[in-house]
Write a protein that holds these residues in place. Structure first.
Motif, PDB file in Angstrom:
ATOM      1  N   GLY A  86       6.055 -23.632 -39.812  1.00 60.70           N
ATOM      2  CA  GLY A  86       6.623 -24.192 -38.400  1.00 60.70           C
ATOM      3  C   GLY A  86       6.682 -25.648 -38.490  1.00 60.70           C
ATOM      4  N   LYS A  87       6.431 -26.386 -39.580  1.00 56.96           N
ATOM      5  CA  LYS A  87       6.481 -27.874 -39.470  1.00 56.96           C
ATOM      6  C   LYS A  87       7.834 -28.424 -39.088  1.00 56.96           C
ATOM      7  CE  LYS A  87       5.156 -27.809 -43.901  1.00 56.96           C
ATOM      8  NZ  LYS A  87       5.002 -26.228 -44.134  1.00 56.96           N
ATOM      9  N   SER A  88       8.736 -27.978 -39.963  1.00 55.46           N
ATOM     10  CA  SER A  88      10.291 -28.433 -39.859  1.00 55.46           C
ATOM     11  C   SER A  88      10.556 -28.229 -38.372  1.00 55.46           C
ATOM     12  CB  SER A  88      11.005 -27.969 -40.924  1.00 55.46           C
ATOM     13  OG  SER A  88      10.601 -28.307 -42.039  1.00 55.46           O
ATOM     14  N   THR A  89      10.067 -26.881 -37.763  1.00 55.50           N
ATOM     15  CA  THR A  89      10.513 -26.541 -36.520  1.00 55.50           C
ATOM     16  C   THR A  89      10.045 -27.532 -35.525  1.00 55.50           C
ATOM     17  OG1 THR A  89      10.617 -24.463 -37.508  1.00 55.50           O
ATOM     18  CG2 THR A  89      10.494 -24.641 -34.921  1.00 55.50           C
ATOM     19  N   LYS A 125      12.109 -30.655 -35.424  1.00 54.91           N
ATOM     20  CA  LYS A 125      13.264 -30.323 -35.039  1.00 54.91           C
ATOM     21  C   LYS A 125      13.450 -30.214 -33.545  1.00 54.91           C
ATOM     22  CE  LYS A 125      15.060 -27.653 -38.714  1.00 54.91           C
ATOM     23  NZ  LYS A 125      15.661 -26.030 -38.991  1.00 54.91           N
ATOM     24  N   SER A 147      12.365 -20.805 -44.258  1.00 48.82           N
ATOM     25  CA  SER A 147      11.892 -22.190 -44.103  1.00 48.82           C
ATOM     26  C   SER A 147      12.377 -22.814 -45.690  1.00 48.82           C
ATOM     27  CB  SER A 147      10.569 -22.413 -44.022  1.00 48.82           C
ATOM     28  OG  SER A 147       9.768 -22.391 -45.280  1.00 48.82           O
ATOM     29  N   ILE A 188       9.101 -19.182 -33.060  1.00 43.04           N
ATOM     30  CA  ILE A 188       8.235 -19.873 -34.242  1.00 43.04           C
ATOM     31  C   ILE A 188       7.089 -20.464 -33.775  1.00 43.04           C
ATOM     32  CG2 ILE A 188       8.467 -21.285 -36.273  1.00 43.04           C
ATOM     33  CD1 ILE A 188      10.364 -18.944 -36.538  1.00 43.04           C
TER      34      ILE A 188
END
Ligand code: ATP
Ligand code: ATP
Ligand code: MG
Ligand code: MG
Lengths: 249, 379, 239, 306, 350
Positions: free
Chosen positions: C39-42, C45, A150, C16
């Motif tokens: 997993g925030k960005s995931t 996205k 990340s 994720i």
């Protein structure tokens, strides 16, 4: 330890760093702050030899490093991290970390094919890298490819990597940008430890002053490429000029 | 008929690559020969048949070696007709020599292939020195005092240009300039300018002609520029055998130009041989188009190879011993074969051609006998 | 407005997000917090179809948007400012901004681009500089400006203030707050939890791909220990 | 005398240069917008030439019709190769070298399909049925109809393309796509449509240049392949990113292949067989000494590349 | 069908051996270190041209015979001389062959080395690909037009492999063994190389040389080393290629050779020496199989079209492979040294 005198850097026409003189003493942690685009990263890039200077002179431990290439500077004991983590994305976290170790015996095309020349050393380096990774909570990820981390993990790996070359001094560019607060706190504690135990020296760019100011001895402030102020953290917070350009009061 | 024995006749030709267009025509010539031979054999009750195994040389020496290897190793052939160019032939040479395989090359004429005692026979198409002589004679008989040569920079072009210069000057000719162009040129504009400069300069000291030693496609590129050149249009032109092709006349502008510059060429296709017209007829009947340049040599080479095999069997070493004898007693669609010490054709008997008045074809206007040096013009 | 139900997503075979459910209230500012790699960005996205989604649903104004191609999602009025590579580095600032208003008429586009420059005055001087050559913070400003120029009704921002000087960071939040006052729903991923909690009324906290907390920011204002429970525990091998 | 040669050579350089420019424009476009050093461009050119050949024989000898149909057929071929090959590779974010190999493979397929066709219908080394006419003549030189088609066409196309790319939203979108594909999608640029348009444009350029190149030379399955490195040289000289740079690069390549070669031959007796090395030497020198090519002359922030 | 399986196998394996050397060298250069060497044909050709020169100049000296000019009118005599020496004086042939290998490797290595410094000036990485690609063509055009080296475009024939004196099949088997031995050594070397800290360094340079430099790595030197090694291996393959063919001619060292090697490496798997071997093997077999198929189809009465279809097939297979197996048949291992295994063992152990 590190001495800059009248360093300037131009990008065709644009003066990104102008006439900066500063010095960092052995065992100090010095902060470098300033508004966005004020030339902090550029200054770091100039010190580490990534960009050639336009004018001025940089010395590190009595060596004039102004004309040296980045790898030579690194070998003198001046390591660095990057603002946007520039990792080796196709390599594992562990390989990324070991890589900067200096003078590896196995890094020679003649010896490399024969394991007995470097097995021992490699083992030690791996242990050391693992230890560094564990300190910043990245130990369990050692086998993962860097591309699969990340955003914050990438930043952490960058910091781990910069330590591996046993630098006497580290230049860090926003080491905790994008890092969760508790971890950021522990990164700074880690830095303080390194200074304590190994007498390492740091020049750190950071926008998170709440963290930074708990750890630094002195702070330089840049504005529009020039040094605006230089003082202890507390004094800097009082400095009206700084408050104006940086905090906007 | 179980006891029919089949001999495989290998064919190695470029089907792909820049020479790709030659390979197909060649192979057709060979297949026609085999067809006719098989028909005769059957009619006469001889229990031998020939079969063609053809592989692609891709136009390179290495490709030729692999093609010949593959044919020999997977079909049991010991006699190969082909390949086309001298460098391809030399590429296949080592394998042929070491494995007792016979190479019967119909059209290779480059000097580096003239090696005595090997398994390579270059039947039919004579070494370039004869063509050089023929052109030198023609040039002199037409009263050219100077010649500006444009030639392809390969063994064929270099050899011919060199020999021609010697022969032409020996025959009393004057100055010769040469411009060598690299093979497979994208276009020939620059060369045309240089040629035109050469001509302009030579014309000062006498009647000058252009001699184009080039492949068909290159000639097309050259003509496209030459036909609007103020100087090149004013002199006469000669060109090598490749150019005696209806394809060159397909473009009306080019045909007209060739006519206007009195273009003259030689061709090994000699209508005097009784086999020529039957070959052309049966070829046209079989494939719909008349044979391309050189196709008759392939046809003849295949026949020599097969006749030798009928006598010596499918045995490379025996064929090597026997082939010169057979060849020397063979009359081809072009001319008789007679091999020299290097296993190369030693007889050269050329027809001389110009563009017909209606600009639609080439017509023969004379002959040149390389062995006697006799030039006969009908007009 | 945006409702995520039992979302399972990841990269290829690597999962994720595990059955994650979140609701975003219309006109609210929601911040998503969590440790690095949680997993925030995931999550963001996934809304734009940039991950491998293996289960669950995402509805926007009651419309299922899983399966809509990335380029069409912005047409629904959602803008997204990614964490990395969020600008066109080879193009100038002005061109970057122009791309964000490509649907608008010429006059209107010019007007709105001017407003963007008002928002980030630093950029005015750099209008014709290639963004790839600018400082980290300047780039971040361009990225935010682009998202804003798209005139979205829902805006997703992935760590918009990372690397910004305090002054600018504050301005960014002020700007975002103003936007939210004008009726734009905002989802902001942040590391700077305290600042985020000051501005955003809704909070989501992720841990290892699952939602561990969702609620109002007032809860945190009173009780610092909550913050510690959810964010302080997630770190550090050594004590 | 020398003067005559010079003029002659300049005119020929101009004609060949314009043709190179037309071909190189396509390469610049794929390179800058699609990040693809497209070697299959050679075969698009050949397809255009074969279309022109067939049209000129069976349909019409009107140059407009010939060029138009060539453009259409070649752009269809280009589009099909995008859909079947290049798009999937882009999707999986292949490296530039993989893309290069893929383009080589596409070229190989087209080339041998053309070989098959040529073999079946006996279409090797054929001439397009467009007669050369003399439109202007002096004592020193002659200008043909082809000259008057080729030179203005390429100049007009260069201007049009530059405008398209730098002054239209479509052009901006093309460049955005080249820069950051995912982000382009995120901000809602219809990437697929933009790519289709780009490929159609590239194909049309290749088709037109192929037809003209065929008229200038002769048509055979390898005609594009033989010229492609000279064309790449032109594109590289142009910095692979600027259209005016490309056209200037094309003229320089043609000029050095003709005029400079002429002088070298004349002065130092250098054989014309070394001519193919000239564009290559130019490539090497440019890449080593002035990698930005001619872009500097047309400097703007709008340069397509980083 | 009348297939001589043994001979076919020998032939295919010989090509496999020679090509795998080229593939191994490209794999080190591009697969591992990221140097896009599109000049493979150049370095291979250096081996071949060296062969052409030593067989015409050095060989007579070693054999104590007079030099005969290899081109022009004395050509036949020169060929005779070469074949005589090789057939009757095996020791001389071997010594000459050995020296050729060494000279070729050194010259090519030095040129590769020099190139790598030259191209430090290049702005973008893929420019190097172009410079090398056209560099190969420049050299080829030069040699083709320059008589003293290999008789210009006529080439040099009768450059036999050193076992030729044995004659027949045993000669080809002996040569095959030699080729495979050399290929094996190169393979083992490259396999161990990438599994070492040096391999890690190369990978790092491939990914981001700028960063590698700031982390204290001498990128220029390392790249030069890699080019040196790769070019040496390529030149050795060039010598083997030339003596296997028995002929040196510029027509063989064209861009397509380079592209073929690339195809092998990409097909087999970038960054994995086993992949390079596999790629070379697949191509060697595929090449021969399709050629055989073309012959057989033609004999069965089909036309010659398969000769074209062969290439189309080849391209389609390549595309499908790259598409559905982008990492190649054998993907690159994630990590370099065994340190990971040790760590995994340790961390899961306790
Ligand atoms: N492209 C990828 N392929 C495989 N795994 C990935 C990829 N990107 C992220 N991951 C993994 O997914 C997990 C979640 O990543 P994500 O980027 O969503 O974290 P994050 O919460 O945004 O963290 P940060 O605050 O550090 O940006 C991490 O463990 C990371 O290693
Ligand atoms: N390679 C470059 N070429 C041209 N201009 C550059 C380049 N790198 C930086 N600049 C410009 O120099 C100025 C200083 O940039 P720098 O990256 O040093 O800022 P910074 O102080 O690190 O800011 P931030 O906190 O936002 O990272 C900026 O205006 C930037 O646009
Ligand atoms: Mg910075
Ligand atoms: Mg993130």
């Amino acid at each position: 330890m590190l001495e800059l005198s009248k360093v300037s850097k131009d990008f065709d026409g644009l003066r990104a760093v102008s006439n900066v003189s500063l010095s960092v003493k052995q065992g100090e942690i010095v902060g470098l702050i300033g508004p966005n685009g004020s030339g902090k990263s550029t200054l770091l890039n100039v010190i580490s030899g990534r960009f050639p200077v336009t004018a001025g002179r940089i010395t590190f431990q009595e060596h004039d490093i102004t004309p040296l290439s980045p790898d030579r500077i690194f070998h003198l004991g001046l390591g660095r991290g990057f603002q946007d983590p520039s990792l080796f994305y196709q390599m594992t976290v562990l390989d990324n970390t070991i890589l900067p170790a200096k003078a590896q015996k196995g890094e020679n095309p003649l010896f490399a094919p024969f394991k007995r020349f470097w097995r021992q050393e490699e083992h030690q380096l791996a242990e050391r890298a693992y230890e560094i990774l564990t300190q910043i909570d990245m130990g369990r990820l050692f086998g993962q490819l860097a591309s699969e981390l990340s955003g914050g993990q990438m930043k952490l790996l960058d910091i781990a990597r910069s330590q591996m070359g046993n630098p006497q001094m580290l230049l860090l560019d926003e080491p905790t940008a994008g890092v969760a607060p508790p971890l950021a706190q522990s990164i700074f504690e880690h830095i303080a430890n390194l200074r304590q135990n190994e007498n390492m020296t740091f020049l750190i760019i950071e926008h998170r002053l709440d963290m930074l100011f708990n750890f630094v001895d002195r702070v330089y402030v840049m504005h529009m490429g020039e040094l605006l102020a230089h003082d202890t953290p507390d004094e800097i917070l009082e400095n009206a000029e700084v408050r104006e350009v940086y905090f906007g009061d | 008929q179980d006891d029919v024995e089949t001999y495989v006749l290998g064919v190695a030709q470029p089907f792909t690559g820049p020479l790709g267009s030659f390979g197909t025509d060649f192979t057709r010539g060979i297949e026609l020969a085999v067809m006719q031979m098989n028909a005769e054999l059957e009619a006469s009750g001889v229990n031998i048949r020939f079969e063609v195994a053809s592989a692609d040389t891709e136009g390179t020496p290495d490709g030729a070696a692999r093609a010949v290897q593959t044919i020999v190793q997977t079909t049991g052939a010991e006699v190969i007709v082909g390949p086309l160019t001298t460098s391809e032939v030399l590429g296949a040479k080592q394998f042929a020599d070491e494995n007792g395989v016979v190479i019967v090359a119909p059209a290779s004429s480059g000097i580096p292939g003239a090696i005595p005692g090997d398994n390579i026979f270059r039947v039919m198409y004579p070494p370039d020195n004869f063509a050089a002589l023929a052109f030198a004679e023609i040039a002199r008989s037409r009263g050219y005092e100077n010649i500006a040569i444009l030639h392809v920079d390969d063994p064929f072009g270099n050899g011919l240009a060199e020999r021609f210069t010697i022969d032409f000057q020996a025959a009393g000719g004057g100055e010769v300039t040469t411009i060598a162009y690299s093979p497979e040129p994208p276009d020939l504009s620059g060369e045309a300018t240089a040629l035109s400069a050469d001509v302009a300069q030579l014309s000062g000291s006498g009647n000058t002609a252009v001699f184009c030693i080039c492949f068909l496609a290159d000639a097309q590129k050259l003509l496209q520029v030459a036909q609007i050149d103020p100087i090149l249009t004013t002199v006469e032109w000669m060109g090598v055998e490749n150019l005696v092709s209806p394809d060159l006349l397909a473009d009306a502008g080019h045909a007209q130009f060739l006519q206007s510059v009195n273009f003259i060429s030689v061709s090994f296709t000699d209508t005097a041989t009784p086999l020529t017209s039957p070959f052309i007829e049966s070829f046209t009947a079989e494939y719909g188009d008349p044979p391309g340049p050189f196709t008759n040599y392939a046809f003849d080479a295949a026949n020599i190879a097969m006749l030798t095999m009928l006598a010596a069997g499918n045995d490379g070493d025996a064929v090597t011993g026997m082939l010169p004898f057979v060849a020397n007693h063979y009359i081809g669609t072009s001319v008789q074969a007679y091999l020299d010490d290097n296993g190369d054709q030693a007889i050269a008997f050329y027809g001389i051609f110009r563009v017909a008045d209606d600009a639609s074809s080439f017509i023969e206007i004379g002959t040149y006998n390389g062995s006697t040096g006799l030039l006969e013009m009908n007009e | 407005m945006l409702s995520i139900r039992e979302l399972t997503a990841g990269y290829g075979k690597l999962e994720i997000l595990h059955q994650l459910s979140v609701d975003i209230q219309v006109n609210h500012m929601t911040t998503i917090l969590g440790a690095n790699g949680s997993g925030k960005s995931t999550l963001l996205k996934s809304i734009f179809g940039l991950t491998t989604i293996t289960g669950g649903s995402i509805t926007y104004n009651d419309r299922e948007i899983i399966g809509i191609s990335t380029e069409n999602i912005s047409k629904l009025g959602i803008a997204y400012v990614p964490q990395r590579e969020n600008i066109f580095a080879s193009m100038t600032v002005r061109e970057n901004l122009a791309l964000a208003v490509r649907k608008a008429s010429r006059a209107e586009a010019a007007l709105r681009i001017d407003r963007a420059f008002d928002l980030f005055p630093i950029l005015t001087k750099r209008a014709n500089q290639r963004t790839g050559l600018m400082s980290g913070g300047e780039r971040q400003m361009v990225a935010i400006a682009m998202g804003w120029l798209m005139n979205p009704s829902l805006m997703l921002l992935d760590e918009p203030t990372a690397g910004l000087a305090p002054l600018v960071a504050k301005e960014v939040f002020e700007t975002l707050y103003n936007l939210s006052q004008k009726g734009i729903t905002l989802v902001i991923v942040e590391q700077n939890a305290r600042t985020a909690l000051r501005w955003c009324e809704d909070v989501c906290i992720l841990r290892e791909g699952t939602l561990v907390y969702q609620g109002r920011n007032d809860a945190f204002a009173e009780d610092d220990s909550l913050l510690h429970t959810y964010l302080g525990l997630l770190s550090i091998g050594k004590q | 005398m020398f003067e005559r040669i010079l003029i002659d050579s300049l005119i020929r350089s101009m004609q060949v240069g314009s043709l190179y420019a037309l071909m190189a424009l396509g390469i610049t476009l794929t390179m800058s917008v699609l990040k693809l050093p497209n070697f299959a461009h050679a075969e698009f050119v050949t397809v255009g030439a074969y279309t022109a050949l067939i049209v000129s024989r069976n349909v019409s000898t009107n140059p407009i019709i010939i060029l138009g149909l060539s453009a259409i057929v070649a752009s269809v071929v280009a589009l099909v190769s995008h859909i079947t090959v290049f798009r999937p590779f882009e999707k999986q974010k292949s490296s530039i070298y993989i893309m290069l190999l893929a383009s080589f493979a596409v070229g190989l397929i087209i080339r041998y399909v053309l070989f098959l066709t040529a073999d079946t219908f006996d279409l090797f080394d054929q001439r397009i049925q467009v007669p050369l006419e003399i439109w202007y003549r002096t004592d020193n030189f002659i200008l043909s109809n082809v000259f008057f088609w080729v030179v203005p066409t390429s100049i007009v196309l260069v201007i049009a393309l530059s405008l398209l790319l730098n002054a239209t939203p479509l052009g901006r979108e093309m460049r955005a796509l080249a820069d950051n594909f995912d982000l382009a999608r995120v901000i809602g640029i219809p990437v697929e449509r933009v790519k289709w348009l780009t490929w159609l444009l590239v194909g049309a350029l290749a088709g037109i240049s192929g037809a003209l190149w065929g008229i200038q030379t002769s048509v055979s399955p390898l005609m594009g392949w033989v010229v492609i490195l000279s064309v790449f040289a032109a594109a590289i000289l142009g910095g692979l990113s600027s259209f005016p740079g490309t056209i200037l690069g094309a003229y320089v390549v043609a000029f050095s292949e003709n005029t400079i070669m002429q002088v070298l031959n004349f002065q130092f007796g250098l054989s014309f067989s070394f001519k193919p090395a000239i564009p290559f030497i130019i490539i090497v020198i440019v890449l080593l000494i002035r990698p930005e090519g001619f872009t500097q002359f047309f400097k703007s922030n709008r340069s397509l590349k980083r | 069908m009348n297939i001589d399986y043994v001979a076919t196998t020998i032939a295919v394996l010989t090509f496999f051996g020679i090509w795998s050397l080229m593939a191994i060298s490209l794999n080190i250069e591009y697969g591992v270190a990221g140097i896009p060497n599109f000049g493979k044909a150049l370095f291979v050709s250096i081996g071949a041209y060296t062969t052409g020169v030593t067989y015409t100049r050095l060989l007579p000296i070693l054999a104590g015979r007079d030099f005969i000019h290899p081109c022009g009118s004395t050509l036949a005599d020169a060929i005779q001389l070469r074949s005589d020496i090789i057939r009757t004086m095996p020791v001389v042939a071997f010594v000459n062959f050995g020296i050729t290998l060494v000279i070729a490797a050194v010259i090519s290595g030095i040129i590769g080395f020099a190139f790598s410094y030259l191209v430090l000036r290049l702005k973008e990485e893929w420019f190097l690909a172009l410079v090398l690609l056209v560099g190969g063509e420049i050299v080829r055009i030069f040699v083709r037009g320059y008589q003293p080296l290999i008789c210009a475009n006529n080439g040099i024939s009768a450059v036999s492999q050193p076992f030729a004196f044995m004659g027949g099949r045993s000669a080809s088997i002996a040569f095959l063994m030699l080729v495979l031995l050399i290929a094996f050594i190169a393979y083992v070397y490259s396999e161990r190389l990438i599994r070492s800290p040096y391999g890690r360094l190369l990978k790092a340079i491939r990914e981001n040389e700028d960063i590698a430099r700031t982390l204290g790595k001498d990128v220029a030197k390392t790249k030069a080393q890699v080019m040196f090694i790769g070019s040496m291996i390529a030149a050795i393959s060039g010598v083997l290629f030339a003596v296997n063919l028995g002929f040196v001619n510029t027509n063989d060292y064209v861009v397509t050779l380079t592209l073929d090697v690339w195809v092998m490496v990409v097909l087999g798997g970038l960054g994995n020496p086993k992949g390079a071997l596999l790629g070379a093997f697949v191509i060697a077999v595929l090449d021969r199989l399709t050629a055989i198929a073309a012959i057989q189809m033609n004999m069965a009465g089909f036309n010659l079209e398969f000769n074209f279809v062969r290439f189309i097939l080849f391209a389609v297979i390549l595309l499908l492979m790259m598409r559905y197996r982008p990492q190649g048949i054998l993907p690159e291992p994630n990590y370099t040294t065994e340190a990971h295994d040790n760590l995994t063992a340790r961390t899961t152990g306790d």
